[in-house]
Design an enzyme around this catalytic site. Structure first.
Site, PDB file in Angstrom:
ATOM      1  N   GLY A   1     -69.290  -5.042 -70.890  1.00  0.00           N
ATOM      2  CA  GLY A   1     -68.794  -3.708 -71.092  1.00  0.00           C
ATOM      3  C   GLY A   1     -69.730  -3.127 -72.316  1.00  0.00           C
TER       4      GLY A   1
ATOM      5  CG  ASP B   1     -61.932   4.215 -79.578  1.00  0.00           C
ATOM      6  OD1 ASP B   1     -61.694   4.881 -79.018  1.00  0.00           O
ATOM      7  OD2 ASP B   1     -63.216   3.436 -79.214  1.00  0.00           O
TER       8      ASP B   1
END
Ligand SMILES: *[C@@H]1O[C@H](CO)[C@@H](O)[C@H](O)[C@H]1NC(C)=O
Ligand SMILES: *[C@@H]1O[C@H](CO)[C@@H](O)[C@H](O)[C@H]1NC(C)=O
Ligand SMILES: *[C@@H]1O[C@H](CO)[C@@H](O)[C@H](O)[C@H]1NC(C)=O
Ligand SMILES: *[C@@H]1O[C@H](CO)[C@@H](O)[C@H](O)[C@H]1NC(C)=O
Ligand SMILES: *[C@@H]1O[C@H](CO)[C@@H](O)[C@H](O)[C@H]1NC(C)=O
Ligand SMILES: *[C@@H]1O[C@H](CO)[C@@H](O)[C@H](O)[C@H]1NC(C)=O
Ligand SMILES: *[C@@H]1O[C@H](CO)[C@@H](O)[C@H](O)[C@H]1NC(C)=O
Ligand SMILES: *[C@@H]1O[C@H](CO)[C@@H](O)[C@H](O)[C@H]1NC(C)=O
Length: 795
Positions: free
Chosen positions: A513, A630
């Site tokens: 990712g 986040d």
């Protein structure tokens, strides 16, 4: 010792050789065994008058003490003991032999014995009416006396001579050696605080003004405790008794108590079955008169423990207290001192912590000798500010233009009405910030409707789509992301060489990712019981931020929670900064939630709770508070058993120090970021609560917050749709394709309400994660959430 029992029988006959003394002789070979003082005649030996007894006393559940006590009064009052530091258990015994008195424990080990007199044999023992246990020879000469080896108490007729020492017990009911002693040294009698747990006297806090190289202390029949010269001249009366009634009417004792004070107590003789009596302090002053003020140590805590303060109460008895914001380390043993009940001020130069602290005045208190800086002449206001802005300063003391800065551990604390100065202790301001419970506003006002209309329009959505979900914005507010940290070199992290990781990832081949901080690759490293790892290559790290990098990595490395992805190690080689995590086999929550296979409602509830617990840990339970900044489904990974694990936490601070780009940017992902990022507002843990709220709604509804492809425009923004459904009482619409959830509507509603609280625009209205967890668990009630209105201030 081994041969002693053999002689026992030989001396039994001495039992019969009764002399005409007023003594109850105890013959050799009389065993006392440590069993409960009940229906046994052998657990104690009484003095002739019955006033005193010698034997075993049970000390709570801890064991038995070989002791002498006042035998007639109802309260157990021990005046001498042999094994305070070493209690024995049931089955232990005392043996009297020609060599002396021996305390043998249940395993046969000798615990204590009387000091042996060479060349003489003990003939008998006797407990005299004064409370003195003696061992005598055939000629009735005393070979050993308990009066010569006092513990903490002196009885009438007892004399203390040069070299003797009284040691206070540790606490009222713990007879082991405590923190104070009374030393009859050649410089005169002195009271010392010990360097506990050693037996060395550290600080003398009382000494007699009368100095004589040859002296003794006596406690006579009329209750006078005197310092006298060897020739019998009274030099001074230390403690006296002013009771006018005859000395015969009272039992008396002088004791160095566990609080370091020498006191005389009296107990009326009488019929205790008809009158309730007790030990009371002889109405004379104690020694020292005010131990709180008289005991000041250069090294050591003073009369109370560190950070506490001493205050005299009734009868001049000292008690220990904690100042505001502090709590006892051990409430059952206050002498261990106090600790701050809040997180210390950060010394990080970027920290804005200073504003979070305040000084509380502790009236009439002072902690002498704890200072590290002194200023004159200054004002009180100057002194306050100087302490508040100094992360080392834990207390400021101001008096007549003098300002002392003091730091932990605070020593010699005391409080008295006439100190005059002002002690101001630094504590963190009110740390409860969640105040959910506002009123629910029904109708939306006009501007809100207009804005929502705009936000739902395709123009806005295009922007959102363009910008994508990983863009960082530049904004002027510098965020304080991670709070104080201490570097712990012993953190359980492994350091990797770059080459090693290059090899493990097969040249960074398989990308798992890409995120805000770098790219993640799959790797294989045999390490502990993991072998698959996720290697995160951080982008563009600057060399200057070396120290910060290590600090943050160590903060991440110190976390340990089942809902966090565990950091295994890191690489820090020049430009190369990599983090090595355990591998999460089931991918991210985003893939799971928004993928083709919708997870069951039951499983989604589990995941929602697991994320909440992980965040609660980061915010409140780990050693260094970590704000994630986040939180989003892409950063929630699933382990082998599909349990949620939060990843990427602690990285926001590393990015913050990256000078090459977004120095002061928004950390976080569009759609999940809290409104305060866009305003000039401090960033707190509440930004994560906000993001969590969005994620929670996504989990409930199995859809993304923004979804352009929906039939109904009002459903484009999930947060708005969810609130509308909630406000109109149609929550089931949110989960109408989900049978399992439809059957659990009460819980669905509960979860939606929690989510709506989390996404309140005003951070102070959002609950702390701890509360979120409890609301989700159903242990606390969720009140009606107001309209989150989160996007008004955004534009
Ligand atoms: C008490 O001591 C005597 C010897 O002095 C002994 O014969 C007797 O058994 C003991 N009793 C108990 C209950 O231990
Ligand atoms: C204890 O001693 C008393 C007399 O002093 C006697 O009456 C009693 O029986 C004794 N009890 C035991 C258990 O030996
Ligand atoms: C008494 O206090 C000492 C010193 O703190 C401790 O080591 C000991 O365990 C205590 N004893 C009991 C019986 O509580
Ligand atoms: C008592 O004081 C004398 C003289 O100061 C010293 O030598 C001795 O070690 C002290 N005793 C104890 C037990 O501290
Ligand atoms: C005890 O000492 C005090 C003070 O020296 C004295 O007045 C008193 O007579 C003494 N009492 C006895 C019984 O010796
Ligand atoms: C006893 O000794 C002290 C000093 O130790 C002395 O001042 C006093 O005169 C002596 N008294 C007698 C009666 O000898
Ligand atoms: C002990 O403290 C009191 C009160 O501050 C004081 O009056 C006394 O002089 C002190 N005694 C000693 C021996 O320091
Ligand atoms: C701050 O939090 C701590 C720990 O939760 C608590 O013990 C303390 O009382 C709080 N302080 C204030 C001023 O609320």
């Amino acid at each position: 010792m081994a041969s002693a029992p053999a002689f026992l029988l030989l001396f039994i006959m001495l039992l019969c050789s009764a002399t005409v003394q007023a003594q109850r002789k105890i013959p050799l070979g009389s065993p006392l065994t440590a069993i409960l003082i009940k229906n046994s005649n052998n657990t104690s030996w009484e003095s002739e008058s019955g006033d005193f007894a010698f034997g075993f006393q049970q000390i709570e559940k801890d064991g038995f003490l070989l002791a002498i006590w006042f035998n007639k009064i109802p309260e157990r009052t021990i005046v001498w003991s042999a094994n305070g530091n070493n209690l024995v258990q049931e089955g232990s015994k005392v043996e009297l032999t020609i060599s002396g008195l021996f305390l043998i424990d249940q395993t046969g080990k000798q615990i204590w014995s009387t000091t042996k007199t060479p060349n003489t044999e003990v003939s008998y023992a006797a407990l005299l009416d004064e409370g003195n246990l003696v061992l005598a020879n055939q000629d009735s000469a005393n070979l050993w006396e308990s009066f010569n080896e006092p513990t903490d108490t002196i009885l009438q007729t007892q004399t203390l001579t040069l070299g003797m020492i009284l040691v206070a017990r540790y606490s009222e009911s713990n007879y082991s050696s405590g923190r104070f002693h009374f030393n009859l040294s050649d410089k005169g009698p002195r009271l010392y605080k010990r360097a506990f747990p050693t037996e060395v006297g550290n600080t003398a806090y009382w000494q007699s003004n009368e100095v004589s190289s040859e002296y003794q202390l006596t406690f006579n029949q009329s209750g006078f405790f005197c310092l006298e010269a060897k020739n019998g001249t009274i030099l001074t009366v230390l403690l006296s008794s002013t009771t006018s009634s005859s000395e015969r009417d009272f039992y008396r004792r002088v004791i160095l108590e566990y609080d370091g004070v020498l006191r005389q107590y009296v107990y009326p003789k009488g019929d205790y079955s008809i009158s309730r009596l007790k030990w009371s302090m002889a109405p004379s002053t104690s020694i020292p008169s005010d131990i709180c003020s008289n005991l000041t140590e250069n090294t050591g805590s003073g009369s109370c423990g560190f950070n506490s303060y001493c205050k005299l109460g009734d009868e001049q008895r000292p008690s220990c207290f904690c100042p505001d914001g502090y709590v006892f380390i051990d409430p059952d043993d206050k002498i261990k001192g106090c600790r701050p009940a809040f997180e210390a001020q950060s010394c990080d130069k970027d920290s804005l912590d200073g504003d979070l602290f305040d000084l509380h005045t502790v009236e009439n208190a002072d902690w002498p000798e704890s200072h590290y800086e002194h200023f004159i002449p200054v004002t009180e206001e100057w002194c306050r500010k100087a302490c508040l802005s100094d992360c080392f300063c834990d207390l400021a003391y101001f008096k007549n233009g003098d300002c002392w800065k003091k730091q932990l551990p605070l020593r010699n604390g005391r409080m008295r009405s006439n100190y005059g100065g002002k002690a101001m202790i630094k504590i963190r301001k009110d740390n409860s910030t969640s105040k959910p419970g506002g009123t629910k506003s029904k109708g939306q006002d006009q501007p809100t409707m207009l804005l929502i209309g705009f936000l739902s329009s395709s123009v806005f959505l295009n922007i959102v789509t363009l910008v994508g979900s990983l863009v960082l914005f530049r904004f002027s507010k510098k965020a304080k992301v991670i709070q104080p940290y201490e570097f712990m070199p012993d953190m359980n992290l492994r350091t990797f060489a770059y080459a090693e990781l290059e090899k493990a990832t097969n040249g960074f081949e398989e990308q798992l990712g890409r995120g805000a901080f770098g790219t993640v690759f799959k790797g294989v490293i045999p390490f502990g019981n993991v072998s698959l790892v996720a290697v995160k290559k951080l982008d563009n790290m600057m060399k200057e931020s070396e120290r910060e990098f290590k600090a943050e990595v160590s903060a991440i490395g110190r976390t340990n929670h089942k809902n966090l992805v565990q950091l295994i190690g890191f690489c820090n080689e020049g430009q190369h900064r990599l983090l090595v995590y355990e591998f999460m086999s089931k991918g991210s929550l985003a893939g799971f939630l928004f993928g083709p296979l919708r997870p069951t409602w039951h499983h989604r509830m589990q995941i929602a709770l697991e994320i909440a617990r992980g965040l609660f840990y980061l915010h409140e339970e780990c050693s260094t508070q970590i704000i994630h900044c986040d939180v989003k489904p892409q950063n929630i990974l699933l382990d082998d058993s599909y349990a949620a694990r939060i990843s990427d936490f602690g990285l926001a601070k590393i990015l913050n120090t990256d000078q090459t780009r977004t120095t002061t940017g928004i950390r976080g992902t569009k759609g999940y970021v809290a409104p305060e990022w866009f305003k000039n507002m401090p960033v707190t843990v509440k930004v994560d609560v906000y993001s969590y709220g969005i994620v929670l709604l996504e989990i409930i509804c199995c859809r993304k917050n923004f979804e352009a492809e929906v039939d109904d425009d009002t459903q484009t923004i999930l947060t708005d749709w969810a609130y509308d459904c909630y406000a109109s009482g149609k929550i089931e619409v949110l989960v109408n394709k989900d049978d399992e959830a439809m059957e659990d509507m009460k819980r669905v509603e509960n979860y939606v309400m929690v989510a709506l609280w989390c996404i309140q625009e005003d951070p102070s209205l959002r609950p702390a994660m701890k509360k979120v967890v409890r609301m989700l668990e159903g242990t606390i009630e969720v009140s009606d959430p107001p309209d989150p209105s989160s996007f008004i201030s955004f534009l």
